[in-house]
Design a protein around this motif. Structure first.
Motif, mmCIF file in Angstrom:
data_model
loop_
_atom_site.group_PDB
_atom_site.id
_atom_site.type_symbol
_atom_site.label_atom_id
_atom_site.label_comp_id
_atom_site.label_asym_id
_atom_site.label_seq_id
_atom_site.Cartn_x
_atom_site.Cartn_y
_atom_site.Cartn_z
ATOM 1 N N ILE A 239 -16.893 2.582 -0.290
ATOM 2 C CA ILE A 239 -16.542 1.161 -0.244
ATOM 3 C C ILE A 239 -15.337 0.941 0.670
ATOM 4 C CG2 ILE A 239 -15.665 -0.769 -1.607
ATOM 5 C CD1 ILE A 239 -17.294 0.235 -3.950
ATOM 6 N N VAL A 240 -14.335 1.823 0.544
ATOM 7 C CA VAL A 240 -13.130 1.679 1.363
ATOM 8 C C VAL A 240 -13.447 1.915 2.833
ATOM 9 C CG1 VAL A 240 -10.831 2.601 1.835
ATOM 10 C CG2 VAL A 240 -11.593 2.313 -0.532
ATOM 11 N N PHE A 241 -14.165 2.995 3.129
ATOM 12 C CA PHE A 241 -14.457 3.340 4.525
ATOM 13 C C PHE A 241 -15.303 2.260 5.212
ATOM 14 C CE2 PHE A 241 -13.920 8.063 3.430
ATOM 15 C CZ PHE A 241 -12.581 8.026 3.821
ATOM 16 N N HIS A 242 -16.205 1.651 4.450
ATOM 17 C CA HIS A 242 -17.082 0.624 5.024
ATOM 18 C C HIS A 242 -16.564 -0.794 4.785
ATOM 19 C CE1 HIS A 242 -19.851 4.130 4.685
ATOM 20 N NE2 HIS A 242 -20.333 3.641 5.817
ATOM 21 N N GLN A 243 -15.332 -0.910 4.221
ATOM 22 C CA GLN A 243 -14.669 -2.208 4.037
ATOM 23 C C GLN A 243 -15.551 -3.183 3.262
ATOM 24 O OE1 GLN A 243 -11.926 -2.498 7.987
ATOM 25 N NE2 GLN A 243 -14.066 -2.944 8.348
ATOM 26 N N GLN A 244 -16.139 -2.696 2.166
ATOM 27 C CA GLN A 244 -17.096 -3.492 1.408
ATOM 28 C C GLN A 244 -16.449 -4.209 0.225
ATOM 29 O OE1 GLN A 244 -19.959 -0.455 0.432
ATOM 30 N NE2 GLN A 244 -21.091 -0.725 2.358
ATOM 31 N N HIS A 245 -15.251 -4.723 0.423
ATOM 32 C CA HIS A 245 -14.572 -5.502 -0.602
ATOM 33 C C HIS A 245 -13.666 -6.506 0.088
ATOM 34 C CE1 HIS A 245 -11.906 -6.519 -3.998
ATOM 35 N NE2 HIS A 245 -12.900 -6.128 -4.763
ATOM 36 N N TYR A 246 -13.417 -7.611 -0.583
ATOM 37 C CA TYR A 246 -12.613 -8.682 0.018
ATOM 38 C C TYR A 246 -11.238 -8.183 0.454
ATOM 39 C CZ TYR A 246 -9.764 -12.904 0.301
ATOM 40 O OH TYR A 246 -8.900 -13.878 0.717
ATOM 41 N N PHE A 247 -10.578 -7.391 -0.395
ATOM 42 C CA PHE A 247 -9.249 -6.907 -0.073
ATOM 43 C C PHE A 247 -9.266 -5.819 1.005
ATOM 44 C CE2 PHE A 247 -8.184 -8.266 -4.578
ATOM 45 C CZ PHE A 247 -7.506 -9.403 -4.163
ATOM 46 N N LEU A 248 -10.427 -5.305 1.323
ATOM 47 C CA LEU A 248 -10.533 -4.203 2.284
ATOM 48 C C LEU A 248 -11.190 -4.618 3.597
ATOM 49 C CD1 LEU A 248 -11.774 -1.526 -0.274
ATOM 50 C CD2 LEU A 248 -9.508 -1.589 0.782
ATOM 51 N N ARG A 249 -11.306 -5.911 3.815
ATOM 52 C CA ARG A 249 -12.046 -6.372 4.994
ATOM 53 C C ARG A 249 -11.358 -5.986 6.303
ATOM 54 N NH1 ARG A 249 -9.225 -10.517 2.805
ATOM 55 N NH2 ARG A 249 -8.065 -11.928 4.196
ATOM 56 N N ASP A 250 -10.045 -5.717 6.268
ATOM 57 C CA ASP A 250 -9.305 -5.316 7.477
ATOM 58 C C ASP A 250 -8.679 -3.938 7.299
ATOM 59 O OD1 ASP A 250 -9.751 -7.779 8.895
ATOM 60 O OD2 ASP A 250 -8.278 -8.724 7.572
ATOM 61 N N PHE A 251 -9.319 -3.089 6.494
ATOM 62 C CA PHE A 251 -8.719 -1.792 6.158
ATOM 63 C C PHE A 251 -8.385 -0.979 7.405
ATOM 64 C CE2 PHE A 251 -9.530 2.782 5.590
ATOM 65 C CZ PHE A 251 -8.495 3.102 4.732
ATOM 66 N N TRP A 252 -9.333 -0.804 8.307
ATOM 67 C CA TRP A 252 -9.109 0.066 9.464
ATOM 68 C C TRP A 252 -8.113 -0.552 10.435
ATOM 69 C CZ3 TRP A 252 -9.954 4.824 8.884
ATOM 70 C CH2 TRP A 252 -11.030 5.293 8.128
ATOM 71 N N VAL A 253 -8.102 -1.873 10.548
ATOM 72 C CA VAL A 253 -7.111 -2.532 11.406
ATOM 73 C C VAL A 253 -5.704 -2.306 10.850
ATOM 74 C CG1 VAL A 253 -6.283 -4.772 12.250
ATOM 75 C CG2 VAL A 253 -8.729 -4.269 12.223
#
Length: 283
Positions: A61-75
């Motif tokens: 979920i984190v790696f694929h940014q599959q949550h509202y809070f994680l939508r800009d994780f990699w950025v």
């Protein structure tokens, strides 16, 4: 082969008895973070030492940014890496040049500048947050990465200069004199003599500055506000704004974020102790 004496054995036993509880106490939070990271949401607060159905779905979920809070994780992860690397590089440039000037070139007033820089540590960094915010606003740097980079360089440079200056004082002055006799300029002495001999301390200081910027929260929270510009520690704080916070995703993200500094420290651990304590004891 000489057998250890009773006193040496007792001393080593005491160190082991102290070290084991400290190690366990240090590892408990990391263990709980990992357990949360591999637990399904329904089992996250089960209180068990190990989840019944461990899963890597949270990492997906984190790696694929599959949550509202994680939508800009990699950025945001990239922002943290860019700011940390830039702050580390700038700190090294400033501290190395300052230490060389004070210790080797003996510039007038160098020691006064060093003492004044160290005097800034009498003021807690948290107290400087508001003045730093005002300063960055006056120069139009708010909500840019440069604001946080310069803030981190300001915090880390005094200590970096002091450590490198102490390490520089231990280098034989005869090396500089021999280089001058061979016709070397100050810049050539700096590049060909000073930098190679100072490499362990430079690696330690660079690592210190990078980790300081990587873990910073307060200044990042104050100086950056755009979701595309903030660092990951600030983004992690957003998890706590919801009534039903996804703790398993928070811990997974935190665990991932803790891996790079752990890897950096492990890679340069042999430089850290020697480099950061160089010159602490006069010979």
């Amino acid at each position: 082969m000489k057998l250890p004496t009773l006193r040496e054995t007792a001393t080593e036993a005491r160190l082991v008895l102290i070290g084991i509880p400290v190690l366990i106490w240090t590892m408990i939070p990391i263990y709980h973070m990992f357990v949360f990271a591999i637990s399904p949401k329904e089992d996250a607060f089960s209180g068990k030492l190990w989840p019944e159905h461990p899963t890597l779905h949270n990492f997906s979920i984190v790696f694929h940014q599959q949550h509202y809070f994680l939508r800009d994780f990699w950025v945001q992860f990239g922002n943290s890496a860019l700011i940390a690397a830039s702050a580390g590089a700038l700190t090294l440039v400033i501290a190395t040049a300052a230490a060389f000037s004070i210790s080797r070139l003996r510039v007038p007033g160098g020691r006064i500048v060093l003492n004044l820089a160290l005097f800034t540590y009498f003021i807690p960094a948290a107290f400087l947050a508001v003045p730093m915010y005002r300063t960055m606003g006056n120069y139009g740097l708010l909500n840019t990465h440069w604001s946080l980079i310069l803030a981190m360089v300001t915090i880390s440079s005094p200590y970096a200069i002091w450590v490198l200056k102490q390490a520089s004082d231990k280098l034989p002055v005869e090396l500089d004199e021999a280089a001058v006799m061979d016709g070397a300029t100050s810049l050539q002495i700096f590049r060909l003599v000073y930098l190679p001999l100072m490499m362990p301390s430079l690696v330690a200081i660079g690592t210190y500055a990078v980790l300081l910027a990587w873990n910073e929260y307060l200044y990042a929270f104050l100086l950056l506000s755009n979701d595309k510009d903030i660092t990951l520690p600030v983004a992690l704080g957003n998890f706590l704004s919801a009534d039903d916070s996804p703790w398993e995703l928070l811990m997974t993200t935190g665990f991932i974020y803790a891996l790079p500094p752990a890897a950096i420290y492990y890679a340069f651990r042999r430089y850290m102790v020697g480099g950061l304590t160089a010159g602490a004891v006069k010979s």
